[in-house]
Write an enzyme that holds these catalytic residues in place. Structure first.
Site, PDB file in Angstrom:
ATOM      1  N   ARG A  10      31.154  13.046 -47.925  1.00 19.10           N
ATOM      2  CA  ARG A  10      31.830  11.785 -48.214  1.00 19.10           C
ATOM      3  C   ARG A  10      31.214  10.649 -47.408  1.00 19.10           C
ATOM      4  NH1 ARG A  10      35.912   9.699 -44.800  1.00 19.10           N
ATOM      5  NH2 ARG A  10      36.365  10.971 -42.968  1.00 19.10           N
ATOM      6  N   ASN A  20      25.945  11.099 -43.025  1.00 16.99           N
ATOM      7  CA  ASN A  20      25.467  12.119 -43.962  1.00 16.99           C
ATOM      8  C   ASN A  20      24.109  11.806 -44.577  1.00 16.99           C
ATOM      9  OD1 ASN A  20      27.695  13.799 -43.589  1.00 16.99           O
ATOM     10  ND2 ASN A  20      28.897  12.721 -45.133  1.00 16.99           N
ATOM     11  N   ARG A  70      33.927  12.214 -56.120  1.00 19.73           N
ATOM     12  CA  ARG A  70      35.136  12.706 -55.471  1.00 19.73           C
ATOM     13  C   ARG A  70      36.258  11.675 -55.599  1.00 19.73           C
ATOM     14  NH1 ARG A  70      35.117  14.615 -49.227  1.00 19.73           N
ATOM     15  NH2 ARG A  70      33.132  15.512 -49.959  1.00 19.73           N
ATOM     16  N   SER A  79      42.214  14.888 -45.726  1.00 19.66           N
ATOM     17  CA  SER A  79      41.908  15.903 -46.740  1.00 19.66           C
ATOM     18  C   SER A  79      41.154  17.063 -46.103  1.00 19.66           C
ATOM     19  CB  SER A  79      41.063  15.298 -47.853  1.00 19.66           C
ATOM     20  OG  SER A  79      41.754  14.265 -48.502  1.00 19.66           O
ATOM     21  N   ARG A 162      38.619  39.366 -12.337  1.00 19.07           N
ATOM     22  CA  ARG A 162      37.647  40.295 -11.757  1.00 19.07           C
ATOM     23  C   ARG A 162      36.864  41.081 -12.812  1.00 19.07           C
ATOM     24  NH1 ARG A 162      38.226  40.482  -6.380  1.00 19.07           N
ATOM     25  NH2 ARG A 162      40.195  39.744  -5.481  1.00 19.07           N
TER      26      ARG A 162
END
Length: 230
Positions: A10, A20, A70, A79, A162
């Site tokens: 997106r 992106n 989209r 979303s 330990r």
């Protein structure tokens, strides 16, 4: 069985503007995920789910398809990835395409390769699993973690104080590269991690979260080192 690679990209990244499609070692970072999916030969279709025309144009330039955009409802910060995948499958069904298996590949995953995707698809099919997730082992045992309480350092899990590191159970986390799952499992659980999910381990040196510009620079250094001489 039919399969589709869905790259979720997106627009509107806030911490790294145009994250992106920002140039990474010579080309848009999105291109690496597209090229890996295409090179794998494991998918009947390689598509990008985006709300950005600019991202869609670059996706097509590198060989992916963008058959629909989209929705606004699945382009916000709340979303989930599962929401996006369900929308993609639903939109495909509207145009007469049906896929049994889908791979979700993140757009900022330059360490993903065609070989990994092909091998992961084969592993899932042979195992009979409903889903597969790429994971990486924690570099330091979380069981030995510190917490700060009342300005004092103490062990979060005193029972392991330990214990030798080599004796502790190995713990893994999602490495943010890819998921593979059957459509029926997605619809049943509305999640990428379902009861019958198997791991696909990625070496630590091939994993890098990219959320800040510092992360970005580290990822470029790692990528350059890994691909020296190519």
């Amino acid at each position: 069985m039919s399969s589709v690679a869905i790259i979720t990209a997106r627009g509107g990244s806030k911490r790294i503007p145009k994250k992106n499609i920002k140039e990474f070692c010579g080309k848009p970072i999105l291109a690496y995920s597209i090229e890996a999916a295409l090179k794998s030969g494991a998918f009947d279709e390689v598509m990008v789910s985006t709300d950005s025309q600019e991202i869609a144009d670059i996706a097509r330039e590198y060989g992916a398809v963008v058959p629909f955009m989209r929705s606004e409802a699945n382009s916000n910060d709340v979303s989930t990835t599962a929401d996006v995948l369900e929308e993609v499958i639903s939109e495909y069904e509207k145009i007469g395409k049906d896929f049994d298996t889908l791979a979700c590949i993140y757009p900022t995953a330059p360490f993903v390769t065609g070989e990994k995707l092909s091998d992961a698809m084969k592993k899932m099919q042979e195992s009979g699993a409903d889903a597969l997730v790429s994971v990486v082992k924690f570099g330091f045992p979380p069981q030995r973690a510190f917490v700060i309480r009342n300005e004092k350092v103490c062990y979060q899990y005193p029972e392991y104080e330990r214990a030798r590191s080599q004796d502790l159970e190995k713990i893994y986390h999602d490495c943010g590269q890819f998921y593979i799952l059957k459509k029926k499992a997605l619809y049943q659980y509305h999640s990428l991690i379902v009861p019958n999910t198997i791991p696909y381990e990625i070496p630590e040196e091939e994993v890098q979260d990219i959320d800040t510009m510092s992360d970005w620079k580290i990822a470029e250094v790692k990528y350059t080192v890994l691909h020296q001489g190519e």
